[in-house]
Enzyme design. Structure first.
Site, PDB file in Angstrom:
ATOM      1  N   ASN A  14       0.847  -1.192   0.000  1.00 29.44           N
ATOM      2  CA  ASN A  14       0.000   0.000   0.000  1.00 29.44           C
ATOM      3  C   ASN A  14       0.891   1.254   0.000  1.00 29.44           C
ATOM      4  O   ASN A  14       1.614   1.511   0.965  1.00 29.44           O
ATOM      5  CB  ASN A  14      -0.898  -0.047   1.248  1.00 29.44           C
ATOM      6  CG  ASN A  14      -1.860   1.114   1.312  1.00 29.44           C
ATOM      7  OD1 ASN A  14      -1.482   2.259   1.124  1.00 29.44           O
ATOM      8  ND2 ASN A  14      -3.115   0.814   1.597  1.00 29.44           N
ATOM      9  N   ASP A  74      -1.177  -4.183  10.040  1.00 32.69           N
ATOM     10  CA  ASP A  74      -2.523  -4.364   9.523  1.00 32.69           C
ATOM     11  C   ASP A  74      -3.367  -3.274  10.161  1.00 32.69           C
ATOM     12  O   ASP A  74      -3.236  -2.999  11.361  1.00 32.69           O
ATOM     13  CB  ASP A  74      -3.070  -5.754   9.867  1.00 32.69           C
ATOM     14  CG  ASP A  74      -4.205  -6.138   8.929  1.00 32.69           C
ATOM     15  OD1 ASP A  74      -4.000  -6.082   7.703  1.00 32.69           O
ATOM     16  OD2 ASP A  74      -5.299  -6.486   9.407  1.00 32.69           O
ATOM     17  N   ASP A 160      -9.464   8.385   4.508  1.00 31.04           N
ATOM     18  CA  ASP A 160      -9.114   9.677   5.114  1.00 31.04           C
ATOM     19  C   ASP A 160     -10.115  10.804   4.821  1.00 31.04           C
ATOM     20  O   ASP A 160     -10.459  11.565   5.723  1.00 31.04           O
ATOM     21  CB  ASP A 160      -7.706  10.112   4.679  1.00 31.04           C
ATOM     22  CG  ASP A 160      -6.631   9.387   5.470  1.00 31.04           C
ATOM     23  OD1 ASP A 160      -6.955   8.806   6.526  1.00 31.04           O
ATOM     24  OD2 ASP A 160      -5.462   9.392   5.042  1.00 31.04           O
TER      25      ASP A 160
END
Ligand code: ITT
Length: 227
Positions: A14, A74, A160
């Protein structure tokens, strides 16, 4: 703290996470490498039901493949009104081919009509540092906020733009990288890891051999910890 540098694998695919982790590790005596740097394409199957289980599995999996100290995490969003969903399924909440935009759309749809007071949520991050088949350190960070009705701001990644953080009166998507790092679940979890790294204890500081491809830093069995 010792003055030489250690090699640290950031085991994530990511880009948003990687950017924030690099930012947080800042001026530590750490040489950060990625899975791509080592030519590692294997994917860890995230079958755990908790963040900590997945983080531990991911960290040990990539530490074994790479042979270097490995930091994995995670993380995800837990929404009260959805019974804690999407939780460990945050990345793939909208199904196969999930994207941040689709995940956000799904959350907003599910929360349609849910009043302000019931839109509470939190981001959780579990982080694990491991090396040579052993977990060296674990940490966890949490930040609480609320889900807004429309995405706001283009910074950060994932959820976000819909996560409103009251102390800053903005969504995470409206924060600078430094602002987010100072309060985020990831920033908090990383704080503990930074403290551990600063302690300078073995085996983290003892050496290791990267098992990546020939072009990778440390590939072909070279010692890579002291550039
Ligand atoms: P790796 O497993 O390769 O690290 P991933 O994206 O699959 O990458 P996770 O399984 O931990 O990682 O899923 C995390 C998801 O949770 C991420 O894709 C976002 O959707 C969400 N998330 C986590 N931290 C976040 C943050 O700081 N801001 C916004 N969304 C976040």
């Amino acid at each position: 703290m010792r003055r030489d540098r250690i090699l640290l694998l950031l085991a994530t695919t990511n880009a948003g996470k990687a950017r924030e982790l690099r930012h947080g590790l800042g001026r530590l005596p750490v040489r950060v490498i990625t899975l791509a740097d080592l030519g590692i394409r294997a994917e860890f199957p995230e079958t755990g039901t908790t963040f900590s289980e997945n983080a531990r599995g991911k960290s040990l999996f990539y530490a074994e493949l790479s042979g270097v100290p490995t930091l994995a995490e995670d993380s995800g969003l837990e929404i009260n009104a959805l019974g804690g969903a999407p939780g460990v399924y945050s990345a793939r909440f909208s199904g196969p081919g999930a994207t941040d935009a689709r995940n956000i759309r799904k959350v907003l749809k599910l929360l349609k009509g849910v009043p302000e007071a019931e839109r509470g949520a939190r981001f959780v991050c579990c982080m694990v540092l491991s090396h040579e088949g052993r977990v060296l350190e674990t940490s966890r960070g949490v930040v609480r906020g609320r889900i807004v009705r429309e995405p706001r701001g283009g910074s950060g990644f994932g959820y976000d733009p819909i996560f409103y953080y009251r102390p800053f009166s903005r969504t995470f998507g409206e924060l600078t990288a430094a602002e987010k790092h100072s309060v985020s679940h990831r920033g908090r979890a990383l704080g503990r890891m930074i403290a551990y790294i600063k302690e300078g204890r073995p085996p983290l500081w003892e050496g290791g051999t990267a098992r990546g491809g020939g072009d990778a830093p440390g590939g072909q069995g070279k010692k890579v910890l002291r550039p």
